[in-house]
Design an enzyme around this catalytic site. Sequence first.
Site, PDB file in Angstrom:
ATOM      1  N   THR A  13       0.862  -1.181   0.000  1.00  0.00           N
ATOM      2  CA  THR A  13       0.000   0.000   0.000  1.00  0.00           C
ATOM      3  C   THR A  13       0.898   1.231   0.000  1.00  0.00           C
ATOM      4  OG1 THR A  13      -1.768  -1.133   1.193  1.00  0.00           O
ATOM      5  CG2 THR A  13      -1.780   1.268   1.256  1.00  0.00           C
TER       6      THR A  13
ATOM      7  N   LYS B   3      -7.606   1.104  -2.748  1.00  0.00           N
ATOM      8  CA  LYS B   3      -7.172   0.741  -1.388  1.00  0.00           C
ATOM      9  C   LYS B   3      -7.353   1.918  -0.439  1.00  0.00           C
ATOM     10  CE  LYS B   3      -5.382  -1.566   2.021  1.00  0.00           C
ATOM     11  NZ  LYS B   3      -4.048  -2.170   2.007  1.00  0.00           N
TER      12      LYS B   3
ATOM     13  N   LYS C 170       0.206   5.401   8.432  1.00  0.00           N
ATOM     14  CA  LYS C 170       0.897   5.586   7.152  1.00  0.00           C
ATOM     15  C   LYS C 170      -0.119   5.622   6.015  1.00  0.00           C
ATOM     16  CE  LYS C 170       2.251   2.256   4.747  1.00  0.00           C
ATOM     17  NZ  LYS C 170       1.789   1.464   3.566  1.00  0.00           N
TER      18      LYS C 170
END
Length: 288
Positions: free
Chosen positions: A97, A172, A240
Amino acid sequence: MAQVAFLGLGVMGFPMAGHLAAAGHDVTVYNRSGQKAADWVARHGGRAAPTPREAAEGAAFVMTCVGNDDDLRQVCLGRDGAFAGMAPGAIFVDHTTVSARVTRELAAVAHQAGLGFVDAPVSGGQAGAENGQLSVMCGGTEADYAAAEPVIAAYAKICRRMGDVGAGQLTKMANQIAIAGLVQGLAESLSFAEKAGLSIPEVVEVISQGAAGSWQMQNRYKTMAEGKFDFGFAVDWMRKDLGICLATADETGASLPVTALVDQFYKEVQAMGGGRWDTSALIARLRR
């Protein structure tokens, strides 16, 4: 069956690479910590390589699952990077990701070298990786995706092409935005029930059968009630990811007020020493 390299053997990558080997693919692995690569070979066979380049040599598909944008650049680029070892026509599949920006940057480099590129971030957590039941959202050309999808199928419950390069990462982000709000709502619901003197199992049994039901409720309410937070995706990694979501929202003009707020709640959890707790630890800050 294909010759495959897998770069990055963390809690997700280790079992994902194992599913590739179990499916009959010829798998070479690379990990920054060589011992983990040796452990993988001892369990699954195949071989370990000392650099991404050597792992990628001869591979038709090179899969990665590393930490962040900088980690991805490091395994892709340079003399020892994967791109240097890949032959024209090979396809790079990134399960990390990361930002759509670095995805497009690296895809451009790959395409100049005659390589295919599919961004394919995953959802389903460690359990999904171990059980081969991940949701995989992909970006890339139709041809690259069509070639890669049968290999990805080794660990996917569902795999879809969402558009051109970068579309997988954007999907995502939508996934992480939805999770952030769901987990915060569940944390508040359970905390409220607890402080109101209700039985949490009984409350969940009732409300989970209606509109409040969710995967998070079904799979996390017990451990949240017990204050156990070692069962999923770490808070550090969620922050993150949410940082990527918020930065991309600034670029696109999207409004993410709940996501921004929950990101700050996760910052509080980090300050409590919970950076490695799973994302359901949002309830911990409500119990202080």
